[in-house]
Scaffold this motif. Structure first.
Motif, mmCIF file in Angstrom:
data_model
loop_
_atom_site.group_PDB
_atom_site.id
_atom_site.type_symbol
_atom_site.label_atom_id
_atom_site.label_comp_id
_atom_site.label_asym_id
_atom_site.label_seq_id
_atom_site.Cartn_x
_atom_site.Cartn_y
_atom_site.Cartn_z
ATOM 1 N N ARG A 48 -1.604 1.727 -8.490
ATOM 2 C CA ARG A 48 -1.521 0.358 -9.326
ATOM 3 C C ARG A 48 -0.791 -0.251 -10.318
ATOM 4 O O ARG A 48 -0.536 0.124 -11.503
ATOM 5 C CB ARG A 48 -2.929 -0.861 -9.292
ATOM 6 C CG ARG A 48 -2.656 -1.799 -9.455
ATOM 7 C CD ARG A 48 -4.230 -2.558 -9.506
ATOM 8 N NE ARG A 48 -5.203 -1.837 -8.680
ATOM 9 C CZ ARG A 48 -6.381 -2.085 -7.770
ATOM 10 N NH1 ARG A 48 -7.259 -2.606 -8.998
ATOM 11 N NH2 ARG A 48 -6.461 -1.604 -6.452
ATOM 12 N N PRO A 61 -7.578 9.135 -1.717
ATOM 13 C CA PRO A 61 -7.601 9.394 -3.173
ATOM 14 C C PRO A 61 -7.532 10.622 -3.243
ATOM 15 O O PRO A 61 -6.926 11.001 -4.531
ATOM 16 C CB PRO A 61 -8.330 8.175 -3.764
ATOM 17 C CG PRO A 61 -9.167 7.733 -1.791
ATOM 18 C CD PRO A 61 -7.656 8.026 -1.060
ATOM 19 N N GLU A 91 0.731 -1.060 -0.269
ATOM 20 C CA GLU A 91 0.203 -0.119 -0.025
ATOM 21 C C GLU A 91 1.113 0.736 0.072
ATOM 22 O O GLU A 91 1.562 1.325 0.904
ATOM 23 C CB GLU A 91 -0.970 -0.051 1.251
ATOM 24 C CG GLU A 91 -2.349 -1.079 1.459
ATOM 25 C CD GLU A 91 -2.610 -0.789 2.429
ATOM 26 O OE1 GLU A 91 -3.040 0.244 2.742
ATOM 27 O OE2 GLU A 91 -4.048 -2.320 2.179
ATOM 28 N N THR A 98 0.013 -1.608 -4.682
ATOM 29 C CA THR A 98 -1.126 -2.893 -4.909
ATOM 30 C C THR A 98 -2.281 -1.613 -4.817
ATOM 31 O O THR A 98 -3.793 -1.208 -5.589
ATOM 32 C CB THR A 98 -1.388 -3.806 -4.597
ATOM 33 O OG1 THR A 98 -0.036 -4.925 -4.032
ATOM 34 C CG2 THR A 98 -2.565 -4.785 -4.503
ATOM 35 N N LEU A 99 -1.809 -0.508 -3.440
ATOM 36 C CA LEU A 99 -2.997 0.563 -3.549
ATOM 37 C C LEU A 99 -2.128 1.480 -3.404
ATOM 38 O O LEU A 99 -1.602 1.498 -2.736
ATOM 39 C CB LEU A 99 -3.877 -0.241 -2.334
ATOM 40 C CG LEU A 99 -4.828 -0.716 -1.868
ATOM 41 C CD1 LEU A 99 -5.717 -1.129 -0.937
ATOM 42 C CD2 LEU A 99 -5.981 -1.060 -3.227
ATOM 43 N N PRO A 100 -3.099 2.537 -3.588
ATOM 44 C CA PRO A 100 -3.985 3.564 -3.923
ATOM 45 C C PRO A 100 -4.354 2.849 -5.948
ATOM 46 O O PRO A 100 -3.626 1.870 -6.094
ATOM 47 C CB PRO A 100 -4.005 4.023 -4.332
ATOM 48 C CG PRO A 100 -2.836 5.108 -4.051
ATOM 49 C CD PRO A 100 -1.902 4.167 -3.391
ATOM 50 N N LYS A 101 -5.612 2.697 -6.262
ATOM 51 C CA LYS A 101 -5.958 2.672 -7.657
ATOM 52 C C LYS A 101 -4.620 2.987 -8.305
ATOM 53 O O LYS A 101 -4.770 2.542 -9.692
ATOM 54 C CB LYS A 101 -7.213 2.223 -8.183
ATOM 55 C CG LYS A 101 -7.520 3.127 -7.898
ATOM 56 C CD LYS A 101 -9.681 3.037 -8.133
ATOM 57 C CE LYS A 101 -10.281 4.096 -8.248
ATOM 58 N NZ LYS A 101 -11.891 4.137 -8.918
ATOM 59 N N GLU A 102 -5.269 3.983 -8.240
ATOM 60 C CA GLU A 102 -3.949 5.444 -8.721
ATOM 61 C C GLU A 102 -2.475 4.775 -8.693
ATOM 62 O O GLU A 102 -2.128 5.252 -10.157
ATOM 63 C CB GLU A 102 -4.491 6.360 -8.450
ATOM 64 C CG GLU A 102 -5.509 7.456 -8.588
ATOM 65 C CD GLU A 102 -6.493 6.520 -7.622
ATOM 66 O OE1 GLU A 102 -5.791 6.271 -6.324
ATOM 67 O OE2 GLU A 102 -7.638 7.111 -7.316
#
Length: 354
Positions: free
Chosen positions: A219, A285, A185, A213-217
């Motif tokens: 990844r 995010p 993360e 893996t996180l955040p999706k921005e």
């Protein structure tokens, strides 16, 4: 005869060495290298009759699930220990305390979920440590404090989400670190470790990809390639939640951690998620998008400024060329203007004579 006596003494020493190095049943041994290999035998416990002068002990591909405390107490000469591909899920605190000469410890592909911070004490000569393919969710602070000679450390394929740089700073001899295939993360909890990774790479250390893996921005991106500006919101987060962060002495916040009971009040149920994780999910995010937006806006502004500078330069060149052409035309016309004035004067003289 002295020659015969020396030969007899040599053979007697060999026989004595062989008698001291007795191989456990079903295992393979090498008296020259003092190696005992009990791999792939389906054993669920370590043999009790391992020679005390053993230097290499291999116990791969077995069914070992527990380690009794004194199992290695008589193996102080051990230099290499390989317990890979077993079913170990917990290691007693003092299990390796008698292995002061150990230089290589392999614990790959087990089910180890937790490590005691005193597990690796008295192992100042350890150079290689492999903890890959286990279930480790965190590395306790202080576990590497007594490993000044460690050169290779593998933490691949665990369940690690963050690491603390203070845990790795005592590893002054570390040359290679493997941390791939973990659910990292890339948030404020990993910011300080990012600083350490950059310093580690700068001094010549090798580290594999730490993919977010996180955040999706973020990844799939390597944490080392993420700009530090992406973590500017961490200071704001620490300022706004300083008291909560300082008072939080419990384990790191995770998605699966239960929320404290004091947050379950009937008057303000909406505050419940921010107590266990102090607005981490709300700020992260938004701040990432804000940072990305700032980078985009800065790029657009820089592009506009560059275009304006190019236009201004082109206009200056065109203006200079037009002015040069105008001056050339003006110089060409000046002699002609002088001739007309002479003709006017001659006509005035002729008219006066007449």
């Amino acid at each position: 005869d002295p020659g015969v006596r020396s030969v007899l003494a040599y053979w007697l020493s060999l026989c004595a060495a062989d008698s001291l190095f007795t191989c456990p049943s079903s295992c393979k041994c090498n008296s020259g290298s003092l190696e005992v290999d009990c791999s792939g035998l389906g054993l669920s416990s370590i043999p009790s009759d391992i020679p005390t002068n053993t230097r290499i002990f291999l116990f791969l591909n077995n069914k070992l699930s527990t380690l009794p405390g004194p199992v290695f107490s008589n193996l102080s000469a051990l230099q290499r220990l390989d317990l890979s591909n077993n079913f170990l899920d917990q290691l007693p605190q003092n299990i390796f305390s008698d292995l002061g000469n150990l230089t290589e410890l392999q614990l790959r592909n087990n089910s180890i979920r937790t490590l005691d911070k005193d597990l690796l004490q008295q192992m100042a000569l350890l150079r290689q440590l492999d903890l890959s393919i286990n279930g480790l969710a965190q590395i306790p602070s202080g576990i590497f404090d007594d490993l000044p000679a460690l050169r290779l450390l593998s933490l691949r394929s665990n369940r690690l989400q963050s690491l603390d740089r203070v845990t790795f700073e005592p590893l002054v001899s570390l040359q290679q670190l493997q941390v791939g295939d973990n659910p990292w993360e890339c948030d404020c909890n990993l910011r300080d470790f990012k600083h350490w990774m950059e310093w580690f790479s700068y001094r010549g250390g090798k580290i594999d990809q730490l993919a977010c893996t996180l955040p999706k921005e973020l990844r799939g991106k390597d944490m080392r390639m993420v700009p530090m500006e992406m973590f500017n919101y961490c200071s704001q987060l620490e300022d706004e939640n300083g008291s909560t962060v300082l008072d939080n002495s419990g384990p790191p916040c995770t998605k699966g951690s239960p929320t404290p009971s004091k947050s379950k009040s009937g008057t303000e149920p909406e505050v419940e998620p921010s107590v266990g994780c102090p607005q981490k999910q709300r700020y992260r995010p938004v701040s990432v998008r804000r940072a990305i937006g700032t980078v985009i806006i800065a790029g657009v502004v820089c592009g506009i400024v560059c275009i304006m500078m190019v236009v201004a330069a082109a206009y200056g060149c065109i203006y200079a060329s037009l002015m040069a052409k105008y001056h050339r035309e003006l110089k060409k016309r000046q002699p002609l203007m002088g001739d007309t004035e002479g003709e006017h004067e001659e006509q005035k003289q002729i008219s006066s004579v007449a």
